[in-house]
Design a protein around this motif. Structure first.
Motif, PDB file in Angstrom:
ATOM      1  N   SER A  61      -5.340   7.264 -12.005  1.00 12.64           N
ATOM      2  CA  SER A  61      -3.895   7.310 -11.779  1.00 12.64           C
ATOM      3  C   SER A  61      -3.435   5.929 -11.324  1.00 12.64           C
ATOM      4  N   GLU A 118      -4.108  13.326  -5.319  1.00 10.04           N
ATOM      5  CA  GLU A 118      -5.367  13.607  -4.609  1.00 10.04           C
ATOM      6  C   GLU A 118      -5.925  14.979  -5.001  1.00 10.04           C
ATOM      7  N   GLU A 176      -8.634   7.564   0.308  1.00  6.73           N
ATOM      8  CA  GLU A 176      -8.122   8.938   0.388  1.00  6.73           C
ATOM      9  C   GLU A 176      -8.662   9.755  -0.785  1.00  6.73           C
ATOM     10  N   THR A 177      -8.697   9.115  -1.933  1.00  2.52           N
ATOM     11  CA  THR A 177      -9.171   9.799  -3.134  1.00  2.52           C
ATOM     12  C   THR A 177     -10.624  10.233  -2.959  1.00  2.52           C
ATOM     13  N   SER A 201      -7.014   4.929  -6.609  1.00  6.28           N
ATOM     14  CA  SER A 201      -6.593   3.775  -5.809  1.00  6.28           C
ATOM     15  C   SER A 201      -5.603   2.941  -6.604  1.00  6.28           C
ATOM     16  N   SER A 245      -4.781  -0.127  -5.368  1.00  9.37           N
ATOM     17  CA  SER A 245      -4.950  -1.452  -4.780  1.00  9.37           C
ATOM     18  C   SER A 245      -5.144  -2.476  -5.891  1.00  9.37           C
ATOM     19  N   GLY A 260       1.241  11.243  -3.383  1.00  8.57           N
ATOM     20  CA  GLY A 260      -0.141  11.078  -2.915  1.00  8.57           C
ATOM     21  C   GLY A 260      -0.909  12.383  -2.994  1.00  8.57           C
ATOM     22  N   HIS A 262       0.843  -1.204   0.000  1.00 10.07           N
ATOM     23  CA  HIS A 262       0.000   0.000   0.000  1.00 10.07           C
ATOM     24  C   HIS A 262       0.878   1.254   0.000  1.00 10.07           C
TER      25      HIS A 262
HETATM   26  P1  ADP Z   1      -6.982   2.759  -1.516  1.00 14.14           P
HETATM   27  O1  ADP Z   1      -8.397   2.816  -1.049  1.00 14.14           O
HETATM   28  O2  ADP Z   1      -6.736   1.762  -2.599  1.00 14.14           O
HETATM   29  O3  ADP Z   1      -6.000   2.653  -0.379  1.00 14.14           O
HETATM   30  P2  ADP Z   1      -6.403   5.579  -1.590  1.00 14.14           P
HETATM   31  O4  ADP Z   1      -7.046   6.598  -2.453  1.00 14.14           O
HETATM   32  O5  ADP Z   1      -6.817   5.554  -0.135  1.00 14.14           O
HETATM   33  O6  ADP Z   1      -6.672   4.166  -2.254  1.00 14.14           O
HETATM   34  O7  ADP Z   1      -4.850   5.714  -1.570  1.00 14.14           O
HETATM   35  C1  ADP Z   1      -4.075   5.731  -2.719  1.00 14.14           C
HETATM   36  C2  ADP Z   1      -3.001   6.801  -2.546  1.00 14.14           C
HETATM   37  O8  ADP Z   1      -2.070   6.626  -3.611  1.00 14.14           O
HETATM   38  C3  ADP Z   1      -3.561   8.209  -2.672  1.00 14.14           C
HETATM   39  O9  ADP Z   1      -2.890   9.071  -1.796  1.00 14.14           O
HETATM   40  C4  ADP Z   1      -3.245   8.553  -4.124  1.00 14.14           C
HETATM   41  O10 ADP Z   1      -3.146   9.944  -4.354  1.00 14.14           O
HETATM   42  C5  ADP Z   1      -1.913   7.857  -4.313  1.00 14.14           C
HETATM   43  N1  ADP Z   1      -1.661   7.529  -5.707  1.00 14.14           N
HETATM   44  C6  ADP Z   1      -2.578   7.336  -6.673  1.00 14.14           C
HETATM   45  N2  ADP Z   1      -2.018   7.033  -7.834  1.00 14.14           N
HETATM   46  C7  ADP Z   1      -0.674   7.052  -7.619  1.00 14.14           C
HETATM   47  C8  ADP Z   1       0.444   6.803  -8.443  1.00 14.14           C
HETATM   48  N3  ADP Z   1       0.303   6.489  -9.730  1.00 14.14           N
HETATM   49  N4  ADP Z   1       1.671   6.897  -7.892  1.00 14.14           N
HETATM   50  C9  ADP Z   1       1.816   7.201  -6.581  1.00 14.14           C
HETATM   51  N5  ADP Z   1       0.792   7.435  -5.745  1.00 14.14           N
HETATM   52  C10 ADP Z   1      -0.443   7.371  -6.246  1.00 14.14           C
END
Ligand code: ADP
Length: 425
Positions: free
Chosen positions: A315, A339, A363-364, A259, A261, A335, A146
């Motif tokens: 992203s 975001e 977070e998104t 995300s 994930s 991040g 993560h």
């Molecule tokens: P999840 O629910 O899958 O944990 P989140 O939105 O909570 O997703 O967290 C994902 C984080 O990764 C966010 O802070 C987002 O801005 C960041 N993120 C998204 N895409 C990328 C990327 N390509 N490279 C690095 N960080 C990213």
């Protein structure tokens, strides 16, 4: 306003929706608010879920926000407080689950609470204090990669103890299987031993229903969304379909996915394979040109003009690609850049006529809801476990689905819309 039975504090937005969804399905009328409410609630409800964005912020701030939420919930008479975190226990050794739990306990004068992220309907089970994601230990699951809270251990007692100043114990599956009375006896024993928080095993929904009954008299429970299925019964409430009916939808359909994930990656790939319009947002370009997100907005506008619907801006990247970007920019910078862009895009999409918006990522979702200035969400029909459609009427009518990273089936991005279609047919 009627008295609130259950007052909930969720550490992120998708998590709040997930909890609200389980409460509605188990018989409660629920409103989810974005941050601590500043206005009257739009309906009479049994539970309020206050959605914070406190999962990965500094723990001092997370405590402050959680205590503010608690103060509001106490003011409206909540009988019991539910601190909701992720079913994969997303946190670091600094918290924020442990420090927030400790401060909520102090504020409530609580000497004991439970800790159970279990959500069997979504494959999150706890056995001998170890958290499983499907068939894998948490630390063997994709959560080890993560971007913000890599989970490299699965032992919840150890994970909680590392971030919690009081003693942590365990109520294991053998006790839980004996039912609520046995759990209550074990709680008394643990309190006598000086334990202040116990991780509770749960292998299935029945375990959570028994646990729900056993924690009836605790002023604070801490859990994922799963425990919600065991609480409405304590207030003599029963499920009814009418609780999840939403107003008619309108407008265009869009998906924002920030995300990274594993399941979201599959969902993005599925959507692409199905031939829908997709735009990949590159974090490195964002770092060079902060207004680059506007190109994505322009692209969306053109897609809608040509009749494309739904569309996806993402992203979402593989763990290797995320690592590369983080090496270049730092975890926090990558991040926050993504975001911020997603928040701007949510606004732009709604302004251009999107009336049904699906957001992937906890977070998104948080930033999108904040930038849309959504204050309250009515909880509607479930799309998949943990993800309902929601509706907000202010600042404008909008149907929203906020999907936590690993939730939802592979065809979620194409399937979700049919749930609204069905309700409105
Ligand atoms: P999840 O629910 O899958 O944990 P989140 O939105 O909570 O997703 O967290 C994902 C984080 O990764 C966010 O802070 C987002 O801005 C960041 N993120 C998204 N895409 C990328 C990327 N390509 N490279 C690095 N960080 C990213």
């Amino acid at each position: 306003m009627n008295k609130i039975l259950l007052g909930c504090i969720a550490d992120d937005f998708t998590g709040a929706t997930d909890l609200a969804n389980n409460l509605v399905r188990s018989g409660m009328r629920v409103i989810q608010t974005v941050g601590v409410p500043t206005e009257d609630l739009e309906h009479d409800v049994d539970a309020v879920v206050i959605a914070l964005k406190s999962r990965t912020i500094d723990s001092v701030l997370a405590i402050e926000q959680s205590l503010n939420a608690l103060a509001w919930l106490k003011k409206v008479g909540a009988h019991q407080i539910y601190f909701k975190y992720c079913s994969t226990f997303d946190s670091t050794t600094q918290g924020n689950i442990g420090p927030v739990t400790d401060e909520l306990m102090k504020a409530l004068g609580a000497s004991f609470t439970v800790v159970t992220p279990a959500f069997p309907d979504n494959g999150r089970t706890i056995f001998k204090g170890h958290l499983f994601v499907g068939d894998l230990l948490l630390s063997d699951s994709s959560m080890r990669h993560h971007p913000l809270t890599p989970m490299k251990d699965s032992n919840l007692v150890k994970l909680m103890q590392a971030q919690f100043p009081r003693r942590v114990g365990l109520i294991d599956y053998k006790i839980v299987a004996k039912g609520s009375q046995a759990i209550k006896v074990k709680i008394s024993e643990l309190i006598n031993e000086g334990i202040s928080a116990a991780v509770v095993d749960a292998l299935n929904n029945e375990d959570l229903i028994q646990l729900g009954e056993a924690v009836k008299d605790l002023s604070l429970v801490t859990a994922g969304s799963g425990l919600a299925i065991g609480l409405p019964q304590n207030f003599n409430l029963k499920p009814s379909v009418s609780q999840s009916r939403l107003p008619h939808y309108a407008g265009q359909r869009a998906i924002l996915s920030g995300s990274c994930s594993e399941m979201t990656l599959k969902q993005v790939n599925h959507f692409k394979r199905e031939g829908y319009a997709c735009y990949a947002l590159d974090p490195l370009t964002l770092s060079q040109r902060p207004d680059y997100w506007q190109e994505a907005a322009l692209w969306a506008k053109q897609q809608f003009k040509t009749g494309a619907d739904p569309i996806l801006i993402y992203s979402t990247s593989s763990p290797d690609q995320v690592r590369e970007v983080q090496k270049e920019l730092s975890v926090e910078k990558a991040g926050s850049l993504v975001e911020q862009a997603m928040g701007n895009l949510a606004m732009a999409l709604v302004e251009m006529g999107v009336g049904q918006l699906l957001v992937a990522g906890g977070e998104t979702s948080g930033v999108c809801v904040q930038s849309l200035k959504v204050n309250q969400l009515q909880i509607g029909p479930q799309i998949d476990p943990g993800v309902p459609w929601c509706f907000t009427k202010s600042p404008r009518n909008l149907h929203l689905a906020l999907k936590s990273g690993n939730f939802g089936r592979e065809d979620f991005f194409t399937y979700a819309w049919s749930v609204l279609d069905e309700q409105n047919s």
